[in-house]
Design a protein around this motif. Structure first.
Motif, mmCIF file in Angstrom:
data_model
loop_
_atom_site.group_PDB
_atom_site.id
_atom_site.type_symbol
_atom_site.label_atom_id
_atom_site.label_comp_id
_atom_site.label_asym_id
_atom_site.label_seq_id
_atom_site.Cartn_x
_atom_site.Cartn_y
_atom_site.Cartn_z
ATOM 1 N N SER A 71 0.836 -1.194 0.000
ATOM 2 C CA SER A 71 0.000 0.000 0.000
ATOM 3 C C SER A 71 0.878 1.253 0.000
ATOM 4 O O SER A 71 2.036 1.230 0.401
ATOM 5 C CB SER A 71 -0.930 0.007 1.217
ATOM 6 O OG SER A 71 -0.180 0.127 2.398
ATOM 7 N N THR A 72 0.259 2.324 -0.456
ATOM 8 C CA THR A 72 0.979 3.579 -0.611
ATOM 9 C C THR A 72 0.759 4.441 0.627
ATOM 10 O O THR A 72 -0.354 4.493 1.145
ATOM 11 C CB THR A 72 0.411 4.315 -1.841
ATOM 12 O OG1 THR A 72 0.369 3.397 -2.925
ATOM 13 C CG2 THR A 72 1.270 5.498 -2.223
ATOM 14 N N PRO A 73 1.802 5.116 1.127
ATOM 15 C CA PRO A 73 1.598 5.986 2.282
ATOM 16 C C PRO A 73 0.684 7.160 1.949
ATOM 17 O O PRO A 73 0.865 7.830 0.938
ATOM 18 C CB PRO A 73 3.019 6.466 2.603
ATOM 19 C CG PRO A 73 3.805 6.275 1.353
ATOM 20 C CD PRO A 73 3.180 5.109 0.638
ATOM 21 N N LYS A 74 -0.290 7.397 2.825
ATOM 22 C CA LYS A 74 -1.243 8.497 2.586
ATOM 23 C C LYS A 74 -1.435 9.313 3.849
ATOM 24 O O LYS A 74 -1.285 8.804 4.960
ATOM 25 C CB LYS A 74 -2.617 7.940 2.202
ATOM 26 C CG LYS A 74 -2.664 7.204 0.900
ATOM 27 C CD LYS A 74 -4.115 6.914 0.550
ATOM 28 C CE LYS A 74 -4.225 5.736 -0.396
ATOM 29 N NZ LYS A 74 -4.481 4.473 0.220
ATOM 30 N N ASP A 75 -1.813 10.572 3.661
ATOM 31 C CA ASP A 75 -2.140 11.393 4.825
ATOM 32 C C ASP A 75 -3.653 11.353 5.077
ATOM 33 O O ASP A 75 -4.400 10.680 4.366
ATOM 34 C CB ASP A 75 -1.605 12.825 4.666
ATOM 35 C CG ASP A 75 -2.392 13.639 3.652
ATOM 36 O OD1 ASP A 75 -3.403 13.125 3.112
ATOM 37 O OD2 ASP A 75 -2.004 14.776 3.399
#
Ligand SMILES: [Fe+2]
Length: 246
Positions: free
Chosen positions: A67-71
């Motif tokens: 998964s991609t890091p998200k804020d």
């Protein structure tokens, strides 16, 4: 609905411009004023316009291999990606739009863009660029190799900076990127890569030539073993596509 929500997003403007310039079946290069138009649109773009936080100051879920890091706002945390990550925004027969996010130190090795015009905008961070043009273009059906002239000799680009453009035979059609800090590059490729249409992506090794500074021999090589490119979903403003052509 408030006024801002009715504004056309910058990525939509870029798409609309591409769609009007890179017409199906159109031969030849775009006019200079069309290239300038695209460069101006790219120069206005910020990481948030393509769903990325490029500040490095926000926090959020760190992501993992899957998964991609998200804020918290759903922006991809550009500074937290752990490997080169491609965010696909759009592709049709005539052009593609996407973003490469790099962690510091990552390298996209020397590769070409056969028969393409490529516009690139560094959205944040700092990157070192090396680029070449062929002195004599190699025949595409054979293993590509030949003499090439240096265009950018490890030039350091630091955002904010102007969008660059390369052409099939000029402007540094064969290039490599080394991320000096976390960075992201928004690319418009026209037309896109296509194995079927003899526009494959080819990687090269470079052999410097003693006593001939500014030139090198480039030789086709296989996909580098250590090159890993992850994919992440596009999380920016929704695009309204012209479905007649795309
Ligand atoms: Fe490239």
């Amino acid at each position: 609905m408030d006024f801002h929500s009715m504004e056309t997003s910058r990525i939509q403007r870029l798409y609309d411009a591409c769609e009007s310039i890179f017409l199906p079946g159109k031969e030849g290069l775009p006019a200079v004023k069309q290239i300038r138009w695209l460069q101006d649109l790219l120069d206005d773009m910020e990481p948030e316009d393509v769903g990325i936080d490029g500040s490095g100051t926000r926090e959020g879920s760190p992501g993992d291999d899957a998964s991609t890091p998200k804020d918290q706002d759903g922006l991809i945390l550009g500074h937290a990606v752990k490997q080169i990550t491609y965010i696909h925004i759009h592709e049709c027969d005539d052009f593609s739009i996407g973003v490469f996010c790099f962690p510091a130190g990552a390298k996209l090795p020397l590769h070409d863009h056969p028969h393409m015009v490529v516009l690139s905008k560094l959205l944040y961070g700092s990157v070192k660029v090396k680029s070449y043009d062929w002195v004599t273009a190699p025949k595409s059906r054979t293993k590509k190799s030949g003499l090439a002239k240096v265009v950018m000799d490890n030039r350091v680009l630091q955002a904010p900076c102007k969008a660059s453009v390369l052409f099939p035979a000029t402007g540094g059609n064969i290039h490599s990127f080394t991320a000096l800090t976390p960075c992201a590059i928004l690319d418009v490729l026209a037309p896109p890569y296509s194995e079927e249409l003899e526009r494959p992506s080819t990687y090269f090794s470079e052999i410097t030539i003693p006593n001939l500074p500014g030139f090198a021999l480039l030789e086709e090589r296989g996909l580098p073993d250590d090159l890993r490119v992850a994919c992440a979903p596009y999380l920016g403003p929704e695009l309204s596509l012209d479905t007649e052509f795309c």
